[in-house]
Design a protein around this motif. Sequence first.
Motif, PDB file in Angstrom:
ATOM      1  N   ARG A 161      -7.010   4.625  -4.252  1.00 51.98           N
ATOM      2  CA  ARG A 161      -6.426   5.788  -4.931  1.00 51.98           C
ATOM      3  C   ARG A 161      -5.181   5.410  -5.720  1.00 51.98           C
ATOM      4  O   ARG A 161      -4.852   6.064  -6.712  1.00 51.98           O
ATOM      5  CB  ARG A 161      -6.068   6.873  -3.912  1.00 51.98           C
ATOM      6  N   ASN A 162      -4.485   4.371  -5.285  1.00 55.37           N
ATOM      7  CA  ASN A 162      -3.224   3.982  -5.916  1.00 55.37           C
ATOM      8  C   ASN A 162      -3.336   2.669  -6.682  1.00 55.37           C
ATOM      9  O   ASN A 162      -2.331   1.993  -6.912  1.00 55.37           O
ATOM     10  CB  ASN A 162      -2.123   3.880  -4.840  1.00 55.37           C
ATOM     11  N   ASN A 201      -1.569  -0.371  -5.352  1.00 57.18           N
ATOM     12  CA  ASN A 201      -0.119  -0.311  -5.143  1.00 57.18           C
ATOM     13  C   ASN A 201       0.163  -0.072  -3.660  1.00 57.18           C
ATOM     14  O   ASN A 201      -0.058   1.013  -3.130  1.00 57.18           O
ATOM     15  CB  ASN A 201       0.487   0.818  -5.982  1.00 57.18           C
ATOM     16  N   LYS A 202       0.660  -1.123  -2.977  1.00 58.62           N
ATOM     17  CA  LYS A 202       0.849  -1.043  -1.522  1.00 58.62           C
ATOM     18  C   LYS A 202       1.963  -0.088  -1.137  1.00 58.62           C
ATOM     19  O   LYS A 202       1.887   0.577  -0.109  1.00 58.62           O
ATOM     20  CB  LYS A 202       1.133  -2.443  -0.962  1.00 58.62           C
ATOM     21  N   ARG A 203       2.997   0.001  -1.970  1.00 53.30           N
ATOM     22  CA  ARG A 203       4.100   0.900  -1.632  1.00 53.30           C
ATOM     23  C   ARG A 203       3.639   2.349  -1.651  1.00 53.30           C
ATOM     24  O   ARG A 203       3.912   3.112  -0.719  1.00 53.30           O
ATOM     25  CB  ARG A 203       5.257   0.699  -2.624  1.00 53.30           C
ATOM     26  N   LYS A 204       2.918   2.738  -2.715  1.00 50.68           N
ATOM     27  CA  LYS A 204       2.442   4.118  -2.795  1.00 50.68           C
ATOM     28  C   LYS A 204       1.419   4.415  -1.702  1.00 50.68           C
ATOM     29  O   LYS A 204       1.403   5.506  -1.136  1.00 50.68           O
ATOM     30  CB  LYS A 204       1.831   4.372  -4.177  1.00 50.68           C
ATOM     31  N   ALA A 205       0.554   3.423  -1.418  1.00 49.80           N
ATOM     32  CA  ALA A 205      -0.435   3.619  -0.355  1.00 49.80           C
ATOM     33  C   ALA A 205       0.247   3.818   0.994  1.00 49.80           C
ATOM     34  O   ALA A 205      -0.155   4.670   1.791  1.00 49.80           O
ATOM     35  CB  ALA A 205      -1.385   2.421  -0.300  1.00 49.80           C
ATOM     36  N   SER A 206       1.284   3.033   1.268  1.00 47.98           N
ATOM     37  CA  SER A 206       1.992   3.168   2.550  1.00 47.98           C
ATOM     38  C   SER A 206       2.679   4.521   2.653  1.00 47.98           C
ATOM     39  O   SER A 206       2.727   5.128   3.722  1.00 47.98           O
ATOM     40  CB  SER A 206       3.021   2.040   2.706  1.00 47.98           C
ATOM     41  N   GLU A 207       3.199   5.040   1.516  1.00 46.50           N
ATOM     42  CA  GLU A 207       3.842   6.352   1.536  1.00 46.50           C
ATOM     43  C   GLU A 207       2.826   7.441   1.837  1.00 46.50           C
ATOM     44  O   GLU A 207       3.105   8.377   2.598  1.00 46.50           O
ATOM     45  CB  GLU A 207       4.514   6.618   0.181  1.00 46.50           C
ATOM     46  N   GLN A 208       1.630   7.342   1.251  1.00 44.26           N
ATOM     47  CA  GLN A 208       0.594   8.341   1.505  1.00 44.26           C
ATOM     48  C   GLN A 208       0.139   8.328   2.957  1.00 44.26           C
ATOM     49  O   GLN A 208      -0.149   9.376   3.540  1.00 44.26           O
ATOM     50  CB  GLN A 208      -0.600   8.105   0.585  1.00 44.26           C
ATOM     51  N   GLU A 264       5.928  -0.096   4.504  1.00 47.72           N
ATOM     52  CA  GLU A 264       5.260  -0.982   3.553  1.00 47.72           C
ATOM     53  C   GLU A 264       4.938  -2.334   4.200  1.00 47.72           C
ATOM     54  O   GLU A 264       3.885  -2.919   3.960  1.00 47.72           O
ATOM     55  CB  GLU A 264       6.141  -1.178   2.318  1.00 47.72           C
TER      56      GLU A 264
END
Length: 398
Positions: free
Chosen positions: A370-371, A374-381, A386
């Motif tokens: 979905r991102n 992007n690992k940072r955005k994935a971790s936030e979701q 991270e």
Amino acid sequence: MDKNDILSIQQNFQITGRSPLLQEAISAAIQAAPFDVNVLVSGENGVGKEVFHKILHNLSPRRYKKCIAVNCGGLPEGTIDSELFGHVKGAYTGALSDRKGYFEEADGGTIFLDEIGELPMATQARLLRVIETGEYYRMGSGEVRKTDVRIVAATNVDLHKAIAKGTFREDLYYRLSTITINVPSLRERQEDIYLLFRKFANDIANKYKMPAIQLDDVARRKLLAYNWPGNVRQLLHLVEHISIVEHDRLITAEILQKYLPAFDSGMSVHDESNTSGGAFAPGEKEMLYKIVYNMKNQLDEVRKVLGLKDNTSHQKYPNHALPAAQDDVIDMDSEDVSSDYEAAVGPMADSQPRTLDEIEKEAIIQALQRNNGNKRKASEQLGIAERTIHRKIQDYGL
């Protein structure tokens, strides 16, 4: 242990609570403090593990030396060895001069390693050597240095599982856990929840020169019935938020309810009988609720595209207000869900129940897709650190 000794420590370190489990943890710290052994403090995020290294240090013969706290989860992996053990000029790009590490700074005193489970394996090996021999190297130097520190480590993860997965050294675990102190979660301290609420309300009122908020009887029961996944830290932030935002000083259940879900990553107020958590580690159940909820939303979209009737009785909830585990809210085994799914995408290929690791792996894959990776955005979701998602990607070979 004399109750007066425990009460004195609570007053000195501003620890509020009369829960037997909390007092047991404090008693263990008092008893362990004079002995020069390493201590492992375990407990969920937000329970107040950090106060225990202060007790251990201040009641020990090392109290006249430094006590340094290090958040291992907050140190970049590329510089963590430099932070802990120091470096010499030119050790890496940007190393413009020699620098002492935390183990050198804390020589003769105590070092508190919070989130110890986040340490990379290479750093774990260096830490093991320090514990066994007192020796270490600064980065970029071949000179052996010596240090004498007492280590207090803290973790909110199950290190036995980490050992089984190969992400934490078993020999290091036993070196760190000569004494283990378990700090209870807030939901295990029912008798302390309202005490803490009143303390925080009064502290915030004094700080901002305003009347303290109070709860009516129904709101008080709701406060006690809440699961508190963020523990004491969550309660403090909630009280501060309500104190600043709300004009009324008497907080009703309706007002309180507005603020509870926003702090709960997917869980809402539920009956005390449902707070045991089963065999899930902290945070795992909430993550699974999110995954199932997202699957349900995707299935609803498939129904709409194919013109299938939605004859479920499931109530729709926003992401921030997912209810607790209740069979009448989300039931992926119900006949109407499975029949619509098969009508849309064909028979289910595998009816065997999946493991938590399999569900977690799929959730991480979907979040990354979905991102766009992007690992940072994935971790936030997903609501995880991270660094944790980096480790999970390695664990699952993604």
